[in-house]
Design an enzyme around this catalytic site. Structure first.
Site, PDB file in Angstrom:
ATOM      1  N   HIS A   4      16.046   4.391   5.541  1.00  9.94           N
ATOM      2  CA  HIS A   4      15.783   4.669   4.135  1.00  9.94           C
ATOM      3  C   HIS A   4      14.808   3.646   3.552  1.00  9.94           C
ATOM      4  O   HIS A   4      15.023   2.441   3.672  1.00  9.94           O
ATOM      5  CB  HIS A   4      17.113   4.639   3.377  1.00  9.94           C
ATOM      6  CG  HIS A   4      17.045   5.056   1.957  1.00  9.94           C
ATOM      7  ND1 HIS A   4      17.682   4.372   0.945  1.00  9.94           N
ATOM      8  CD2 HIS A   4      16.417   6.099   1.353  1.00  9.94           C
ATOM      9  CE1 HIS A   4      17.478   4.971  -0.205  1.00  9.94           C
ATOM     10  NE2 HIS A   4      16.707   6.028   0.006  1.00  9.94           N
ATOM     11  N   ARG A   5      13.751   4.114   2.929  1.00  5.76           N
ATOM     12  CA  ARG A   5      12.731   3.278   2.290  1.00  5.76           C
ATOM     13  C   ARG A   5      12.164   2.243   3.251  1.00  5.76           C
ATOM     14  O   ARG A   5      11.771   1.146   2.854  1.00  5.76           O
ATOM     15  CB  ARG A   5      13.268   2.643   1.011  1.00  5.76           C
ATOM     16  CG  ARG A   5      13.698   3.703   0.000  1.00  5.76           C
ATOM     17  CD  ARG A   5      14.134   3.132  -1.340  1.00  5.76           C
ATOM     18  NE  ARG A   5      14.726   4.198  -2.162  1.00  5.76           N
ATOM     19  CZ  ARG A   5      15.282   4.023  -3.343  1.00  5.76           C
ATOM     20  NH1 ARG A   5      15.316   2.814  -3.889  1.00  5.76           N
ATOM     21  NH2 ARG A   5      15.796   5.036  -4.011  1.00  5.76           N
ATOM     22  N   GLU A  13      11.711   6.488   6.193  1.00  7.57           N
ATOM     23  CA  GLU A  13      11.407   7.230   4.967  1.00  7.57           C
ATOM     24  C   GLU A  13      10.773   6.268   3.980  1.00  7.57           C
ATOM     25  O   GLU A  13      11.159   5.098   3.894  1.00  7.57           O
ATOM     26  CB  GLU A  13      12.690   7.821   4.387  1.00  7.57           C
ATOM     27  CG  GLU A  13      12.509   8.613   3.095  1.00  7.57           C
ATOM     28  CD  GLU A  13      12.732   7.797   1.835  1.00  7.57           C
ATOM     29  OE1 GLU A  13      12.415   8.306   0.737  1.00  7.57           O
ATOM     30  OE2 GLU A  13      13.202   6.649   1.939  1.00  7.57           O
ATOM     31  N   ASP A  42       8.400   6.262  -0.088  1.00  7.71           N
ATOM     32  CA  ASP A  42       7.969   7.000  -1.277  1.00  7.71           C
ATOM     33  C   ASP A  42       6.515   6.689  -1.586  1.00  7.71           C
ATOM     34  O   ASP A  42       6.077   5.537  -1.444  1.00  7.71           O
ATOM     35  CB  ASP A  42       8.818   6.599  -2.482  1.00  7.71           C
ATOM     36  CG  ASP A  42      10.308   6.689  -2.200  1.00  7.71           C
ATOM     37  OD1 ASP A  42      10.840   7.811  -2.227  1.00  7.71           O
ATOM     38  OD2 ASP A  42      10.922   5.633  -1.934  1.00  7.71           O
ATOM     39  N   HIS A  84       8.735   3.323  -5.239  1.00  9.68           N
ATOM     40  CA  HIS A  84       9.731   4.319  -5.625  1.00  9.68           C
ATOM     41  C   HIS A  84       9.742   4.594  -7.128  1.00  9.68           C
ATOM     42  O   HIS A  84       9.729   5.741  -7.563  1.00  9.68           O
ATOM     43  CB  HIS A  84      11.121   3.863  -5.179  1.00  9.68           C
ATOM     44  CG  HIS A  84      12.223   4.799  -5.561  1.00  9.68           C
ATOM     45  ND1 HIS A  84      12.852   4.760  -6.806  1.00  9.68           N
ATOM     46  CD2 HIS A  84      12.816   5.808  -4.877  1.00  9.68           C
ATOM     47  CE1 HIS A  84      13.767   5.703  -6.857  1.00  9.68           C
ATOM     48  NE2 HIS A  84      13.777   6.353  -5.705  1.00  9.68           N
ATOM     49  N   GLU A 113       8.172  10.811   1.119  1.00 12.71           N
ATOM     50  CA  GLU A 113       8.557  11.475  -0.116  1.00 12.71           C
ATOM     51  C   GLU A 113       7.425  11.365  -1.134  1.00 12.71           C
ATOM     52  O   GLU A 113       7.019  10.259  -1.504  1.00 12.71           O
ATOM     53  CB  GLU A 113       9.840  10.891  -0.700  1.00 12.71           C
ATOM     54  CG  GLU A 113      10.244  11.632  -1.975  1.00 12.71           C
ATOM     55  CD  GLU A 113      11.495  11.104  -2.654  1.00 12.71           C
ATOM     56  OE1 GLU A 113      11.670  11.383  -3.857  1.00 12.71           O
ATOM     57  OE2 GLU A 113      12.292  10.431  -1.982  1.00 12.71           O
ATOM     58  N   LYS A 135       6.309  11.191  -4.583  1.00  8.22           N
ATOM     59  CA  LYS A 135       7.067  10.709  -5.740  1.00  8.22           C
ATOM     60  C   LYS A 135       6.126  10.629  -6.947  1.00  8.22           C
ATOM     61  O   LYS A 135       5.741   9.544  -7.380  1.00  8.22           O
ATOM     62  CB  LYS A 135       7.647   9.330  -5.422  1.00  8.22           C
ATOM     63  CG  LYS A 135       8.777   8.893  -6.317  1.00  8.22           C
ATOM     64  CD  LYS A 135      10.087   9.423  -5.814  1.00  8.22           C
ATOM     65  CE  LYS A 135      11.247   8.889  -6.612  1.00  8.22           C
ATOM     66  NZ  LYS A 135      12.533   9.405  -6.106  1.00  8.22           N
ATOM     67  N   ASP A 193      20.719   3.090   4.850  1.00  8.72           N
ATOM     68  CA  ASP A 193      20.313   1.725   4.557  1.00  8.72           C
ATOM     69  C   ASP A 193      20.805   0.762   5.605  1.00  8.72           C
ATOM     70  O   ASP A 193      20.459  -0.423   5.571  1.00  8.72           O
ATOM     71  CB  ASP A 193      20.899   1.296   3.204  1.00  8.72           C
ATOM     72  CG  ASP A 193      20.286   2.062   2.045  1.00  8.72           C
ATOM     73  OD1 ASP A 193      19.053   2.226   2.018  1.00  8.72           O
ATOM     74  OD2 ASP A 193      21.051   2.475   1.147  1.00  8.72           O
TER      75      ASP A 193
END
Length: 248
Positions: A16-17, A43, A45, A58, A118, A120, A240
């Site tokens: 994540h991120r 992943e 943003d 983000h 993503e 955003k 995470d």
């Protein structure tokens, strides 16, 4: 209904991120930490600067993850790239910068991993952001390699991405999956559905999986919950927890 991507070619576990809780989100350091932890997919943003440069961040505002203030869309890339995007996470990351999408793509290729990107968009920039992100990925990603998977909560951004680069795979991103998800999937020629695991209804989970549509869930940090979702047919888990990078 069946997915256009069959069989599904993406890893089960997705950092994540970039690097989950182990690194400042949406930075090159995070992507490298995610890869080092064993993730084959991360992943992150992407949002546009005032002058239209796609950057990894983000929030629509700068305060939470940088030493800047104000709206991302109010500053040109030159100013945004000077900000510290790492010190908030810890002194070891002081001086880490907001990356451009081009820098992130180069990092992915260097590390031989892929990403869920993503889209955003800031409010009012939905279509432009979708178009710019898709064109950048299509221009930079080598033919024959498994491409990044684009996703967004904004259906306008996804539609613009589809028009700009129709061959890139796209996922519909929801908090709570709506009842009309089959129609939306067809409308946007999407290959997957992404949703909040905490809002996932068991009946909807079965419907999506029974239809052969890859379902990806965020943000899964509990292994018992992960096992249940995997057993039910979920194909991707955003996490995470970097310790989860090696099981899948």
């Amino acid at each position: 209904m069946t997915s256009r991507l069959s069989p599904w070619r993406y890893p089960l576990w997705i950092a994540h991120r970039g690097g989950g809780s182990a690194a400042p989100e949406n930075t090159l350091a995070a992507i490298r930490i995610g890869a080092a932890a064993g993730f084959g997919m991360v992943e992150f943003d992407v949002m546009l600067s005032r002058d239209g440069v796609p950057l990894l961040i983000h929030d629509e505002t700068l305060e939470r993850t940088t030493d800047g203030v104000g709206a991302v869309s109010a500053l040109d890339a030159e100013a945004l790239l000077r900000l510290d995007a790492g010190r908030w996470h810890g002194p070891a990351f002081a001086g880490e910068r907001i990356p451009t999408l081009d820098q992130a793509l180069d990092c992915l290729l260097e590390l031989d991993i892929t990403a869920n990107i993503e889209i955003k968009p800031a409010i009012g920039f939905e279509r432009r952001t979708g178009e710019v992100v898709a064109l950048a990925v299509a221009a930079r990603w080598p033919a024959g390699l498994r491409p990044p998977l684009l996703s967004s909560f904004s259906m306008d951004a996804l539609e613009a991405a589809r028009e700009a680069a129709p061959d890139l795979p796209r996922g519909l991103l929801f908090d709570d999956i709506p009842d009309d998800w089959p129609a939306r999937l067809r409308q946007h020629a999407a290959v997957s559905i992404h949703c909040n695991e905490a809002a996932l209804d068991d009946d909807v989970l079965r419907q999506v999986c029974d239809a052969g549509v890859p379902l990806l869930c965020y943000t899964v940090n509990d292994m018992a919950r992960a096992r249940d979702l995997i057993a039910a047919g979920v194909r991707g888990l955003f996490t995470d927890c970097m310790a989860f990078g090696r099981p899948g």
